[in-house]
Design an enzyme around this catalytic site. Structure first.
Site, PDB file in Angstrom:
ATOM      1  N   CYS A   2       0.837  -1.346   0.092  1.00  0.00           N
ATOM      2  CA  CYS A   2      -0.125   0.020   0.126  1.00  0.00           C
ATOM      3  C   CYS A   2       0.958   1.190  -0.103  1.00  0.00           C
ATOM      4  O   CYS A   2       1.893   1.294   0.454  1.00  0.00           O
ATOM      5  CB  CYS A   2      -0.901   0.042   1.080  1.00  0.00           C
ATOM      6  N   ARG A  27       3.804  -0.265  -4.781  1.00  0.00           N
ATOM      7  CA  ARG A  27       3.722  -0.894  -3.557  1.00  0.00           C
ATOM      8  C   ARG A  27       2.255  -1.292  -3.300  1.00  0.00           C
ATOM      9  O   ARG A  27       1.915  -1.856  -2.128  1.00  0.00           O
ATOM     10  CB  ARG A  27       3.734   0.256  -2.450  1.00  0.00           C
ATOM     11  N   TRP A  70      -2.898  -2.617  -1.511  1.00  0.00           N
ATOM     12  CA  TRP A  70      -2.564  -4.068  -1.469  1.00  0.00           C
ATOM     13  C   TRP A  70      -3.576  -4.715  -0.438  1.00  0.00           C
ATOM     14  O   TRP A  70      -3.249  -4.655   0.812  1.00  0.00           O
ATOM     15  CB  TRP A  70      -1.136  -4.392  -1.352  1.00  0.00           C
ATOM     16  N   ASN A  96      -1.976   2.253   5.935  1.00  0.00           N
ATOM     17  CA  ASN A  96      -1.374   1.311   5.677  1.00  0.00           C
ATOM     18  C   ASN A  96      -0.929   0.283   6.893  1.00  0.00           C
ATOM     19  O   ASN A  96      -0.680   0.895   8.007  1.00  0.00           O
ATOM     20  CB  ASN A  96       0.308   1.502   5.434  1.00  0.00           C
ATOM     21  N   GLY A  97      -1.063  -0.849   6.816  1.00  0.00           N
ATOM     22  CA  GLY A  97      -0.890  -1.859   8.151  1.00  0.00           C
ATOM     23  C   GLY A  97      -2.003  -2.570   8.547  1.00  0.00           C
ATOM     24  O   GLY A  97      -3.142  -2.534   7.665  1.00  0.00           O
ATOM     25  N   GLU A 480      16.630 -18.634  -5.739  1.00  0.00           N
ATOM     26  CA  GLU A 480      16.366 -17.273  -6.271  1.00  0.00           C
ATOM     27  C   GLU A 480      15.798 -17.302  -7.709  1.00  0.00           C
ATOM     28  O   GLU A 480      15.061 -16.527  -8.037  1.00  0.00           O
ATOM     29  CB  GLU A 480      17.683 -16.588  -6.179  1.00  0.00           C
ATOM     30  N   LYS A 484      12.050 -16.134  -8.814  1.00  0.00           N
ATOM     31  CA  LYS A 484      11.877 -15.352 -10.037  1.00  0.00           C
ATOM     32  C   LYS A 484      10.890 -15.818 -11.121  1.00  0.00           C
ATOM     33  O   LYS A 484       9.944 -14.824 -11.359  1.00  0.00           O
ATOM     34  CB  LYS A 484      13.240 -14.643 -10.489  1.00  0.00           C
ATOM     35  N   GLU A 487       7.304 -15.665  -9.424  1.00  0.00           N
ATOM     36  CA  GLU A 487       6.550 -14.411  -8.978  1.00  0.00           C
ATOM     37  C   GLU A 487       6.116 -13.483 -10.389  1.00  0.00           C
ATOM     38  O   GLU A 487       5.119 -12.869 -10.494  1.00  0.00           O
ATOM     39  CB  GLU A 487       7.191 -13.724  -8.054  1.00  0.00           C
ATOM     40  N   HIS A 503      16.233 -38.036  -3.437  1.00  0.00           N
ATOM     41  CA  HIS A 503      15.471 -38.416  -2.357  1.00  0.00           C
ATOM     42  C   HIS A 503      14.054 -38.221  -2.487  1.00  0.00           C
ATOM     43  O   HIS A 503      13.394 -38.157  -1.331  1.00  0.00           O
ATOM     44  CB  HIS A 503      16.198 -37.622  -1.088  1.00  0.00           C
ATOM     45  N   LYS A 603       5.575  -4.531  -3.808  1.00  0.00           N
ATOM     46  CA  LYS A 603       7.040  -4.299  -3.174  1.00  0.00           C
ATOM     47  C   LYS A 603       6.882  -3.958  -1.862  1.00  0.00           C
ATOM     48  O   LYS A 603       6.080  -3.169  -1.361  1.00  0.00           O
ATOM     49  CB  LYS A 603       7.599  -3.323  -4.018  1.00  0.00           C
TER      50      LYS A 603
END
Ligand code: F6R
Length: 608
Positions: A2, A27, A70, A96-97, A480, A484, A487, A503, A603
């Site tokens: 947000c 964001r 968000w 936000n929060g 990593e 990528k 997402e 295994h 983000k």
């Protein structure tokens, strides 16, 4: 998560706020809204562009606030978009929060007959402020009274129709900064909407409240004690946070990797004495160098950088290192001994709440905490005892690229620093530094091959499943690479220790299953080659990443090969990451996906 922007001044607030929302869209981008004093609020589901298209021409005023969301409480609908108000429309809030006790508070309001338009915790907060905002009470006092009743996290801005020349901002664990211009003031959840207007900023701390009017600003505590805050200077420029002609921020940020590595190392290498100088850790040096156990924490890509750091520190300093996810560390039975343990918290944004909570947990146990942070003045930079800034420049695309590379670079520097206090000789240190100095050019060589990687992406774009496999230093890079692809391409991908395949996971291999195998010439080379053979023997497809000199060998085994330059085994992760990021980017491009703002993500994850 947000984004918030607010403006008080003499200009028309609407373009300032809309520009701010565009800068903040990374964001959160599921809905957006704007409030302008005298005009009221306008909200829309979807991207900021949808809101912009529906703004009437006369939606103007000199004070306002805006929000890009968000979703946490309630679906991304127009009703749930911010700003929210109390039923009378007297008080408006962008937030936000998360207000953790909102359900109890809401139940009391419902019992009083209050009706709610949204499913959000923020609307409850607006009602709480409005309740405290009785005749004769100032908005800032009503905000403080209301916040005394809530549990949770917030970065918020409040406006009211009764005091139309005032904005009130408050912070608890969710960033809020003030921009100080000439007779105009800004509020934002990060620097991006402010950069264009002023470089002078004030960072609010938890428990502080700011009151802004066209005449000036004041920061105080909720108990009404005035706080003198230093005005700090933003170091990023407007240019750095723009696309500069690239189709996506992600591509631009990958192209900046060589520069990011250079900037991360600038002024920090001391080849003559075979060590490094990290100014931000200078005061902490005696404690740091006497540490007997190092803990590293971070989330997502930052946690993979931490796992590379773990191997580097063990390799160069021979110290025991433990990596724990930020989202898990605080729930473990604490075994950190403050006498000999230090914690490094790694975070690009410096705002990841899980990482912040891990820091707080360590501090509760008396452990010294150092930050590896890209955003100057961010919460983690402020909550840690000392630290190292990445200097990678702003990263706007949701997927971390140059920042994660810079995080590994900082960890390489820390590993050398700790190594020189322990097992590493001056000659060995000097050789490592020489190798580090080569990395920017080697990264450039890889980026020059981007069209080759684009062609491979075209070939593999319809893959439904992928393994990313690596051993030792390449094992975290497998994770990593997989994160990528997941997402931004929405392809199911898992990063695995290559040795673990037999295994269990190897059962999944069949001709349509892609395995991206990291097989550079390092101490694991022969073993990783065997993994390729095992996959091929079961009909699986293999895309291998190897180093110069091994390509002929690997071509006999793999379907496709990406060749990168060689460097020291411990620094190879910095290089092998690059083709994997490029590959994910081009696969997403070929699939026509919204690369910089992938679905469900944002983000800077400021919720737990
Ligand atoms: C992946 C990615 C995320 C972040 C994670 C931590 O590409 O970007 O996994 O790495 O959310 O973010 P910071 O470093 O800001 O704490």
């Amino acid at each position: 998560m947000c984004g918030i922007v607010g403006y008080v001044g003499k200009k028309n607030a609407t373009p300032v706020l809309m520009d701010g929302l565009r800068a903040l869209e990374y964001r959160g981008y599921d809905s957006a809204g704007i409030y302008v004093a005298g005009r009221g609020a306008l909200k829309r589901a979807g991207k900021v562009a949808v809101l912009a298209d529906s703004l009437p021409d006369d939606f103007e005023g000199t004070l306002g606030m805006a929000h890009t969301r968000w979703a946490t409480h309630g679906a991304p609908t127009e009703q749930n978009a911010h700003p929210h108000s109390d039923p009378t429309g007297a008080v408006w809030v962008v937030h936000n929060g998360i207000i953790e006790n909102y359900a109890d508070l809401k139940a009391s309001f419902l019992a009083e007959g209050v009706t709610f338009k949204s499913e959000t915790d923020t609307e409850v907060l607006a009602c709480l402020i409005a309740k405290a905002y009785t005749d004769g009470v100032l908005l800032e006092d009503a905000v403080s009274d209301a916040l005394a009743q809530v549990r949770g996290t917030y970065g918020l801005v409040v406006a009211s129709s009764r005091e139309p020349e005032k904005l009130v901002a408050a912070r608890a664990s969710s960033p809020v900064m003030l921009g100080i211009g000439d007779d105009e003031y800004f509020i934002a959840s990060d620097a991006t909407p402010i950069l264009k207007h002023t470089r002078d900023v004030i960072y609010l701390d938890d428990g502080e409240i700011a009151i802004l009017t066209p005449e000036g600003y004041e920061v105080r505590t909720h108990t009404r004690t005035k706080v003198e805050k230093p005005v700090e200077t933003l170091e990023w420029d407007v240019e750095a946070a723009q696309k500069k002609g690239y189709e996506h921020f992600m591509l631009k940020e990958m192209m900046e990797i060589p520069e990011a590595i250079e900037n991360t190392m600038r002024g920090r290498l001391l080849p003559g004495v075979g060590t490094v100088k990290l100014g931000g850790l200078e005061s902490a040096l005696p404690d740091l160098l006497s540490a007997k156990r190092i803990m590293l924490t971070g989330c997502g890509s930052a946690s993979y950088a931490a796992r590379v750091g773990e191997l580097m520190i063990e390799e160069f300093a021979g110290l025991p290192v433990e990596v724990e996810l930020g989202s898990e560390l605080r729930y473990r039975r604490p075994t950190m001994d403050p006498k000999d343990t230090v914690l490094f918290a790694i975070s690009q944004s410096g705002e990841t709440l899980d990482t912040i909570e891990a820091i707080r947990e360590a501090k509760r146990h008396g452990v010294r905490v150092y930050g590896v942070v890209n955003v100057v003045g961010s919460s983690i930079a402020r909550e840690t005892d000392a630290g190292v800034y990445n200097h990678a420049g702003p990263e706007i695309s949701v997927a971390s690229t140059k920042a994660v590379i810079s995080q590994m670079t900082v960890l390489a520097l820390i590993a050398i620093l700790l190594g020189r206090a322990n097992e590493l000789s001056q000659t060995e240190g000097a050789a490592l530094i020489k190798e580090l100095e080569r990395l920017p050019d080697l990264a450039r060589e890889i980026l020059e091959k981007r069209e080759e990687i684009h062609e491979l992406a075209k070939r593999y774009k319809d893959t439904e499943n992928a393994f990313y496999l690596g051993r030792k230093f390449q094992c975290p890079i497998a994770s990593e690479g997989a994160i990528k692809l997941k997402e931004i391409s929405y392809i199911h991908a898992e990063g695995y220790a290559a040795g673990e395949m037999k295994h269990g996971p190897i059962a999944l291999i069949e001709p349509s299953f892609l395995s991206v195998v990291l097989v550079p010439e390092d101490s694991m080379y022969e073993k990783s080659k065997s993994n390729i053979q095992e996959i091929r023997a079961r009909g699986g497809r293999v895309l291998a990443v190897t180093t110069e000199g091994c390509e002929d060998d690997i071509r006999t085994l793999a379907d496709d090969v990406i060749v990168i330059p060689k460097t020291h085994e411990a620094f190879l992760p910095i290089l092998t990451t690059i083709p994997l990021q490029l590959f994910a980017y081009y696969v997403a491009l070929e699939r026509g996906l919204p690369i910089d703002m992938p679905r469900n993500l944002a983000k800077s994850v400021t919720v737990e």
